[in-house]
Design an enzyme around this catalytic site. Structure first.
Site, short mmCIF file in Angstrom:
data_model
loop_
_atom_site.label_atom_id
_atom_site.label_comp_id
_atom_site.label_asym_id
_atom_site.label_seq_id
_atom_site.Cartn_x
_atom_site.Cartn_y
_atom_site.Cartn_z
N CYS A 52 0.82 -1.22 0.00
CA CYS A 52 0.00 0.00 0.00
C CYS A 52 0.85 1.26 0.00
CB CYS A 52 -0.97 0.01 1.17
SG CYS A 52 -0.22 0.29 2.77
N ASP A 107 2.46 2.66 2.60
CA ASP A 107 2.54 3.37 3.88
C ASP A 107 3.91 3.15 4.53
OD1 ASP A 107 -0.07 4.10 3.53
OD2 ASP A 107 -0.88 2.67 5.00
N CYS A 112 -3.12 -1.03 8.80
CA CYS A 112 -2.54 0.20 9.35
C CYS A 112 -2.27 0.05 10.85
CB CYS A 112 -3.47 1.39 9.11
SG CYS A 112 -3.68 1.80 7.37
#
Length: 145
Positions: free
Chosen positions: A33, A35, A103
């Site tokens: 992703c 991140d 996350c």
């Protein structure tokens, strides 16, 4: 849909920034992703986390989980910080959408990476702390619906 707490921590993140000469710094990313989360810890001689800061490059959920994770470990001892899991971060935020569960795992791993760095710098062993991952994209994430 994000909860009010997620939106609050995304809009008004706590503990953003860096700590110069931090006791421990941990960086973890998710190649899938994109991140990247970095956590800085200031740990005193008694093993108490006096200050914690973060820098996160990622989506709103990544910023919110970073912010909440710092709130959960600030003022705590090393062993208490080690017990902050991705589930604890999600619970503190009143949940995350299933596609954003990773996350919270990023936040947990960034704390562990910073504690690992602290242990390495001080030549100590923190019981229960395993070598952190630098990329969680290979991690199986149990999604909560």
């Amino acid at each position: 849909m994000y909860t009010e707490k997620v939106m609050d921590h995304f809009s008004n993140p706590r503990n953003v920034g860096e700590i110069e000469n931090a006791s421990g710094v941990g960086t973890v990313g998710n190649a899938k992703c994109g991140d990247i989360m970095r956590i800085y810890l200031d740990i005193d001689d008694n093993g108490i986390i006096n200050d914690v800061k973060f820098k996160t490059f990622g989506c709103g959920a990544a910023v919110a989980t970073s912010s909440m994770a710092t709130e959960l470990v600030k003022g705590k001892g090393i062993k208490e910080a080690l017990q902050v899991t991705n589930k604890a971060v999600m619970d503190a935020l009143d949940g995350l959408p299933p596609v954003k569960v990773h996350c919270s795992l990023l936040a947990e791993e960034a704390i562990h990476a910073a504690l690992w760095d602290y242990a390495t710098k001080n030549n100590i062993v923190i019981e229960g702390l395993e070598k952190p991952k630098t990329d969680i994209s290979e991690e199986e994430v149990e999604e909560v619906y």
